[in-house]
Write a protein that holds these residues in place. Sequence first.
Motif, mmCIF file in Angstrom:
data_model
loop_
_atom_site.group_PDB
_atom_site.id
_atom_site.type_symbol
_atom_site.label_atom_id
_atom_site.label_comp_id
_atom_site.label_asym_id
_atom_site.label_seq_id
_atom_site.Cartn_x
_atom_site.Cartn_y
_atom_site.Cartn_z
ATOM 1 N N ILE A 129 0.830 -1.204 0.000
ATOM 2 C CA ILE A 129 0.000 0.000 0.000
ATOM 3 C C ILE A 129 0.868 1.259 0.000
ATOM 4 O O ILE A 129 1.964 1.266 0.532
ATOM 5 C CB ILE A 129 -0.968 0.034 1.212
ATOM 6 N N VAL A 130 0.344 2.290 -0.621
ATOM 7 C CA VAL A 130 0.966 3.611 -0.607
ATOM 8 C C VAL A 130 -0.103 4.562 -0.075
ATOM 9 O O VAL A 130 -1.207 4.625 -0.618
ATOM 10 C CB VAL A 130 1.414 4.048 -2.023
ATOM 11 N N MET A 131 0.217 5.272 0.989
ATOM 12 C CA MET A 131 -0.807 6.110 1.631
ATOM 13 C C MET A 131 -0.442 7.597 1.552
ATOM 14 O O MET A 131 0.729 7.968 1.661
ATOM 15 C CB MET A 131 -0.985 5.683 3.085
ATOM 16 N N TYR A 132 -1.473 8.380 1.355
ATOM 17 C CA TYR A 132 -1.305 9.834 1.265
ATOM 18 C C TYR A 132 -2.169 10.519 2.318
ATOM 19 O O TYR A 132 -3.230 10.012 2.697
ATOM 20 C CB TYR A 132 -1.731 10.336 -0.125
ATOM 21 N N GLU A 133 -1.691 11.675 2.773
ATOM 22 C CA GLU A 133 -2.480 12.504 3.682
ATOM 23 C C GLU A 133 -2.529 13.924 3.126
ATOM 24 O O GLU A 133 -1.658 14.336 2.366
ATOM 25 C CB GLU A 133 -1.868 12.503 5.084
ATOM 26 N N ARG A 134 -3.551 14.656 3.504
ATOM 27 C CA ARG A 134 -3.739 16.004 2.977
ATOM 28 C C ARG A 134 -3.030 17.039 3.854
ATOM 29 O O ARG A 134 -3.284 17.126 5.050
ATOM 30 C CB ARG A 134 -5.233 16.315 2.888
ATOM 31 N N LYS A 135 -2.109 17.768 3.235
ATOM 32 C CA LYS A 135 -1.381 18.823 3.943
ATOM 33 C C LYS A 135 -1.359 20.072 3.074
ATOM 34 O O LYS A 135 -0.982 20.003 1.902
ATOM 35 C CB LYS A 135 0.069 18.385 4.208
ATOM 36 N N ASP A 136 -1.780 21.174 3.642
ATOM 37 C CA ASP A 136 -1.757 22.452 2.912
ATOM 38 C C ASP A 136 -2.434 22.343 1.544
ATOM 39 O O ASP A 136 -1.872 22.724 0.515
ATOM 40 C CB ASP A 136 -0.315 22.952 2.729
ATOM 41 N N SER A 137 -3.622 21.762 1.538
ATOM 42 C CA SER A 137 -4.452 21.630 0.326
ATOM 43 C C SER A 137 -3.850 20.710 -0.745
ATOM 44 O O SER A 137 -4.275 20.722 -1.891
ATOM 45 C CB SER A 137 -4.721 23.008 -0.304
ATOM 46 N N ARG A 138 -2.873 19.885 -0.352
ATOM 47 C CA ARG A 138 -2.285 18.937 -1.303
ATOM 48 C C ARG A 138 -2.183 17.558 -0.659
ATOM 49 O O ARG A 138 -2.023 17.438 0.552
ATOM 50 C CB ARG A 138 -0.879 19.388 -1.721
ATOM 51 N N TRP A 139 -2.263 16.506 -1.493
ATOM 52 C CA TRP A 139 -2.102 15.144 -0.997
ATOM 53 C C TRP A 139 -0.629 14.767 -1.067
ATOM 54 O O TRP A 139 -0.031 14.746 -2.137
ATOM 55 C CB TRP A 139 -2.967 14.173 -1.808
ATOM 56 N N MET A 140 -0.060 14.489 0.104
ATOM 57 C CA MET A 140 1.369 14.188 0.227
ATOM 58 C C MET A 140 1.561 12.749 0.712
ATOM 59 O O MET A 140 0.745 12.227 1.484
ATOM 60 C CB MET A 140 2.015 15.139 1.232
#
Length: 205
Positions: A129-140
Amino acid sequence: MGEVELSCRAYVKMYLHSCLFPRCSINGLLLSSSPTGGAVCVTDCVPLLHSHLPLAPITQLALTQVDVWCSQTQQRIVGYYQANACVSDSSPTPCALKIADKISEQFDNAVLLMLDGSKMSPDYRVPPIVMYERKDSRWMLKDKHTIMLRHWEETQAIASQMLESGDHALLVDFDSHLDDITKDWTNQKLNTKIAELASPANGSM
């Protein structure tokens, strides 16, 4: 955003969804029955589509129905998952980003999870799996050390066993439900099967 814990049930269902439609892009919603605050515990998932992922009306219908069901079962939508048809591509598509954005409007710590098709083999040692989180209006990209899948070897064994025995055919996504509304998109039969196979000591089904 802190830690994210993925349950055995959630991972196995995502894995089986991908295996059921190996030549398709698939997607679904991540759910939690845990209280808000602290780590995000993904306790279940709802498989959505295996065709026409960017089709907005179907996605909106699914989101609405799942949201209603969640409110009746003390759960909430906390994220989105997707596997791309091209196994070597685990990057979020515009469709994935759009749906994840919509979820993050309702849940601040929403996660975007991409299944890495190139690492889905049963003997792979880490969750594909590769997971992203939302930071400063962007998915990182999220730090791998903050993603937990307890009892990974047991979870992997359950997923492989269910695939080998043909139990992935039990899985119903929202697409299949729309073709035949008698099919249960909440996948209670599959949930029971996973619970039977999981160790009673696991405690994270």
